[in-house]
Design a protein around this motif. Structure first.
Motif, PDB file in Angstrom:
ATOM      1  N   UNK A 114    -126.634  71.053 -42.565  1.00  0.00           N
ATOM      2  CA  UNK A 114    -125.412  70.676 -41.860  1.00  0.00           C
ATOM      3  C   UNK A 114    -124.529  69.865 -42.806  1.00  0.00           C
ATOM      4  N   UNK A 115    -123.266  70.282 -42.949  1.00  0.00           N
ATOM      5  CA  UNK A 115    -122.346  69.566 -43.840  1.00  0.00           C
ATOM      6  C   UNK A 115    -121.916  68.225 -43.262  1.00  0.00           C
ATOM      7  N   UNK A 116    -122.091  68.033 -41.961  1.00  0.00           N
ATOM      8  CA  UNK A 116    -121.684  66.774 -41.332  1.00  0.00           C
ATOM      9  C   UNK A 116    -122.658  65.662 -41.708  1.00  0.00           C
ATOM     10  N   UNK A 117    -122.124  64.560 -42.224  1.00  0.00           N
ATOM     11  CA  UNK A 117    -122.965  63.452 -42.663  1.00  0.00           C
ATOM     12  C   UNK A 117    -122.465  62.120 -42.099  1.00  0.00           C
ATOM     13  N   UNK A 118    -123.312  61.117 -42.206  1.00  0.00           N
ATOM     14  CA  UNK A 118    -122.929  59.749 -41.879  1.00  0.00           C
ATOM     15  C   UNK A 118    -123.623  58.827 -42.866  1.00  0.00           C
ATOM     16  N   UNK A 119    -123.178  57.587 -42.935  1.00  0.00           N
ATOM     17  CA  UNK A 119    -123.777  56.643 -43.870  1.00  0.00           C
ATOM     18  C   UNK A 119    -124.211  55.395 -43.124  1.00  0.00           C
ATOM     19  N   UNK A 120    -125.229  54.752 -43.674  1.00  0.00           N
ATOM     20  CA  UNK A 120    -125.651  53.457 -43.154  1.00  0.00           C
ATOM     21  C   UNK A 120    -124.768  52.374 -43.768  1.00  0.00           C
ATOM     22  N   UNK A 121    -124.693  51.232 -43.102  1.00  0.00           N
ATOM     23  CA  UNK A 121    -123.921  50.120 -43.625  1.00  0.00           C
ATOM     24  C   UNK A 121    -124.809  48.898 -43.789  1.00  0.00           C
ATOM     25  N   UNK A 122    -124.456  48.076 -44.749  1.00  0.00           N
ATOM     26  CA  UNK A 122    -125.154  46.822 -44.973  1.00  0.00           C
ATOM     27  C   UNK A 122    -124.797  45.874 -43.830  1.00  0.00           C
ATOM     28  N   UNK A 123    -125.787  45.450 -43.056  1.00  0.00           N
ATOM     29  CA  UNK A 123    -125.504  44.644 -41.875  1.00  0.00           C
ATOM     30  C   UNK A 123    -124.898  43.294 -42.221  1.00  0.00           C
ATOM     31  N   UNK A 124    -125.154  42.798 -43.411  1.00  0.00           N
ATOM     32  CA  UNK A 124    -124.609  41.502 -43.781  1.00  0.00           C
ATOM     33  C   UNK A 124    -123.194  41.562 -44.310  1.00  0.00           C
ATOM     34  N   UNK A 125    -122.858  42.638 -45.035  1.00  0.00           N
ATOM     35  CA  UNK A 125    -121.550  42.720 -45.688  1.00  0.00           C
ATOM     36  C   UNK A 125    -120.671  43.841 -45.154  1.00  0.00           C
ATOM     37  N   UNK A 126    -121.250  44.808 -44.473  1.00  0.00           N
ATOM     38  CA  UNK A 126    -120.486  45.964 -44.020  1.00  0.00           C
ATOM     39  C   UNK A 126    -120.311  47.025 -45.081  1.00  0.00           C
ATOM     40  N   UNK A 127    -120.835  46.794 -46.274  1.00  0.00           N
ATOM     41  CA  UNK A 127    -120.710  47.770 -47.349  1.00  0.00           C
ATOM     42  C   UNK A 127    -121.503  49.030 -47.017  1.00  0.00           C
ATOM     43  N   UNK A 128    -121.014  50.169 -47.508  1.00  0.00           N
ATOM     44  CA  UNK A 128    -121.694  51.436 -47.284  1.00  0.00           C
ATOM     45  C   UNK A 128    -122.931  51.528 -48.171  1.00  0.00           C
ATOM     46  N   UNK A 129    -123.982  52.112 -47.620  1.00  0.00           N
ATOM     47  CA  UNK A 129    -125.235  52.256 -48.354  1.00  0.00           C
ATOM     48  C   UNK A 129    -125.483  53.722 -48.678  1.00  0.00           C
ATOM     49  N   UNK A 130    -125.783  54.002 -49.926  1.00  0.00           N
ATOM     50  CA  UNK A 130    -126.168  55.359 -50.321  1.00  0.00           C
ATOM     51  C   UNK A 130    -127.583  55.653 -49.828  1.00  0.00           C
ATOM     52  N   UNK A 131    -127.917  56.941 -49.620  1.00  0.00           N
ATOM     53  CA  UNK A 131    -127.067  58.121 -49.710  1.00  0.00           C
ATOM     54  C   UNK A 131    -126.473  58.470 -48.342  1.00  0.00           C
ATOM     55  N   UNK A 132    -125.586  59.470 -48.263  1.00  0.00           N
ATOM     56  CA  UNK A 132    -125.161  59.975 -46.946  1.00  0.00           C
ATOM     57  C   UNK A 132    -126.319  60.726 -46.281  1.00  0.00           C
ATOM     58  N   UNK A 133    -126.341  60.690 -44.967  1.00  0.00           N
ATOM     59  CA  UNK A 133    -127.411  61.347 -44.202  1.00  0.00           C
ATOM     60  C   UNK A 133    -126.834  62.531 -43.436  1.00  0.00           C
ATOM     61  N   UNK A 134    -127.514  63.661 -43.547  1.00  0.00           N
ATOM     62  CA  UNK A 134    -127.062  64.877 -42.881  1.00  0.00           C
ATOM     63  C   UNK A 134    -127.474  64.864 -41.410  1.00  0.00           C
ATOM     64  N   UNK A 135    -126.541  65.202 -40.572  1.00  0.00           N
ATOM     65  CA  UNK A 135    -126.800  65.298 -39.140  1.00  0.00           C
ATOM     66  C   UNK A 135    -127.652  66.549 -38.880  1.00  0.00           C
ATOM     67  N   UNK A 136    -128.708  66.407 -38.122  1.00  0.00           N
ATOM     68  CA  UNK A 136    -129.550  67.559 -37.793  1.00  0.00           C
ATOM     69  C   UNK A 136    -128.771  68.550 -36.942  1.00  0.00           C
ATOM     70  N   UNK A 137    -128.929  69.835 -37.237  1.00  0.00           N
ATOM     71  CA  UNK A 137    -128.263  70.853 -36.420  1.00  0.00           C
ATOM     72  C   UNK A 137    -129.281  71.556 -35.525  1.00  0.00           C
ATOM     73  N   UNK A 138    -128.782  72.496 -34.732  1.00  0.00           N
ATOM     74  CA  UNK A 138    -129.633  73.154 -33.730  1.00  0.00           C
ATOM     75  C   UNK A 138    -130.801  73.890 -34.369  1.00  0.00           C
TER      76      UNK A 138
END
Length: 533
Positions: free
Chosen positions: A25-49
């Motif tokens: 799935x090309x759709x992804x999301x990223x986690x964020x650092x809870x203390x700073x809000x910075x984006x954390x690598x890597x992007x995570x692919x959304x599971x598809x059907x």
């Protein structure tokens, strides 16, 4: 927004489906650092059907094999998972800290709890009496009808879908109680990673896959799927191969999954732990004995983990009068001095602020104390009201997830009883008093017994001992099924069902039901508990 690059050798942002990884799935999301809000690598692919179906199909195909593996093999699997969690070392803790803002000392303690409970479940499964074997011998000479030989035991139910909790990324998540008790029961697991700590989930998922390979079990007994959308979760619940669901989270989320499961052509159980205000009832004798200790311990319990526990004490009843005034004031002072803290993620923080604002705007409620701190951190908040207002404003009985609690001043035992009777189902309730006062308040105790899963005397509900007698559950809406606990070895019962054998040849019965009792487990034989043959 700044992006933080962390070691990704163990984190690829892909679905872990059996022994394979997938990112179709090309759709992804990223986690964020809870203390700073910075984006954390890597992007995570959304599971598809397709990925969801593949994971559930593999779980279904491996279910019978896993259900018929020896208890010793399952115990070794759990022990290998425990070893893997420790071997992951600081890398796992560092990622978990970045994604949750939980302090290292807390995470080290939570890892120890996770490892210890996993080993405890291994001991339980190895011993074997958990199957609740029952043997009723037949009697061909009984009149007017012969008595058949009837024997029963618990067996696994099939693939379990597990939703990890946000507030316990180790102990109630991918390798938490739900997964390990399902494995102990012989059930494959498909885990929905929590989108707030997806990297932590993937690292633990790889630990579980390595353990499965080391023990020689089919890889299809475990998969881990990522997804920020609700569609992934509902698709897992709807899949025909799913036999049960375990969820820890909000009432809205748990109820949505419960409703989805019951709309299926074949409804399945959803074991959802959904929240609680965990009321505390302070009797006059307790204030006379230890007012200051109660105030200090109450705020300590309320602010533990920035109040992000399902056992957070969100309501405390204190008698009117001078001594009650003193306790109330002391609670306010300790609350004002409590340090603010960073919550697990921005969504939880926003919901907390909305809940506090709702209380402030409620007629008949006064904000007694609110600690100060940075706007991106949660501050301890204490409100005060009376029984009449509590009975009128039902929103005061709704959980606020975070360090916020309401003091309710009561005039007499009758008012305490009225509050207890008005409560919805709770995980816990607490009584503070003298031993003599307990006998004087039996109606209150009896009312609370109908409302909670755990009744506490002279303590506080945060901090759950993982042991055989623990009950972490309660009537709706605390959980979707009050018959079970989600913490402790007894949680295995959620993923089993009883199976009865009638007039089967002895050598065709499972070992647990054979006359010789080769495993030496505790059984009920003709109505008597025994380990004998």
């Amino acid at each position: 927004m700044t992006s933080i690059k962390m070691p990704t050798a163990l984190i690829q942002g892909k679905q872990l489906i059996g022994a394979d990884s997938s990112a179709t799935n090309a759709q992804t999301f990223v986690a964020t650092h809870s203390g700073t809000g910075a984006l954390l690598d890597p992007p995570f692919h959304e599971a598809n059907a397709e990925e969801i179906d593949l994971a559930m199909t593999l779980a279904s195909e491996s279910a019978n094999i896993f259900a018929n593996t020896s208890f010793e093999t399952r115990a070794k699997l759990l022990e290998a998972i425990a070893d893997g969690l420790m071997d992951a070392g600081e890398a796992l803790l560092d990622r978990c800290h970045a994604e949750t803002a939980l302090p290292m000392t807390r995470l080290i303690g939570e890892r120890a709890r996770t490892v210890n409970q996993t080993r405890l479940f291994a001991e339980m499964i190895r011993e074997g009496s958990w199957v609740e074997a029952k043997v009723d011998h037949g009697d061909a000479d009984r009149t007017p009808a012969a008595k058949p030989d009837v024997r029963s035991m618990l067996i696994s139910i099939g693939p379990v879908v597990v939703f990890g909790a946000s507030n316990f990324p180790l102990a109630i998540s991918v390798a938490g109680t739900d997964t390990t008790t399902a494995f102990a029961a012989g059930c494959p697991v498909v885990c929905k990673a929590h989108p707030a700590h997806p990297g932590t989930c993937e690292m633990i998922g790889n630990i579980i896959r390595d353990a499965i390979k080391a023990v020689g079990l089919p890889p299809g007994i475990f998969s881990l799927l990522q997804g920020r959308s609700h569609e992934v979760g509902h698709a897992l619940v709807e899949h025909p191969a799913t036999a049960a669901v375990a969820f820890t989270g909000s009432l809205a989320g748990g109820r949505a999954l419960f409703d989805t499961a019951n709309r299926r052509r074949n409804p399945i159980p959803v074991y959802a732990e959904m929240g609680s205000i965990n009321p505390v009832f302070v009797l006059p004798g307790a204030i006379e004995e230890r007012s200051e200790q109660i105030a200090q311990a109450f705020i300590g319990s309320l602010t533990m983990g920035v109040g992000q526990f399902c056992t957070n004490p969100g309501l405390i009843l204190i008698p009117t009068g001078d001594q009650g005034d003193q306790l109330t004031q002391s609670i306010a002072e300790h609350a004002a001095a409590a340090a603010p803290g960073t919550m697990l993620h921005s969504g939880i923080h926003d919901a907390f602020n909305e809940g506090v604002a709702r209380i402030k705007q409620t007629d008949g409620v006064q904000m007694l104390s609110q600690a100060s701190g940075p706007s991106d951190q949660a501050c301890c908040s204490i409100a005060v009201t009376d029984v009449a207002t509590l009975q009128r404003e039902h929103s005061l009985l709704e959980e606020i997830f975070g360090p916020c609690s309401t003091i309710v001043r009561y005039d007499n035992a009758s008012e305490m009883l009225e509050v207890a009777q008005a409560l919805e189902g709770q995980l816990t309730a607490t009584l503070h008093g003298s031993d003599n006062e307990l006998s004087e308040h039996q109606p209150l105790i009896e009312a609370l017994q109908q409302k909670v899963g755990r009744l506490i005397f002279n303590g506080f509900p945060t901090g759950i001992e993982v042991c055989h007698a623990m009950v972490h559950g309660g009537p709706y809406p605390a959980t979707s099924d009050a018959h079970f606990t989600s913490i402790g070895p007894a949680a295995i019962k959620r993923f089993t069902r009883p199976l009865c054998f009638q007039d089967f040849p002895n050598d065709q019965l499972p070992p647990e039901l054979q006359d010789s009792n080769p495993r030496g487990i505790m059984r009920m034989v003709d109505g008597v508990f025994t380990r004998d043959q």
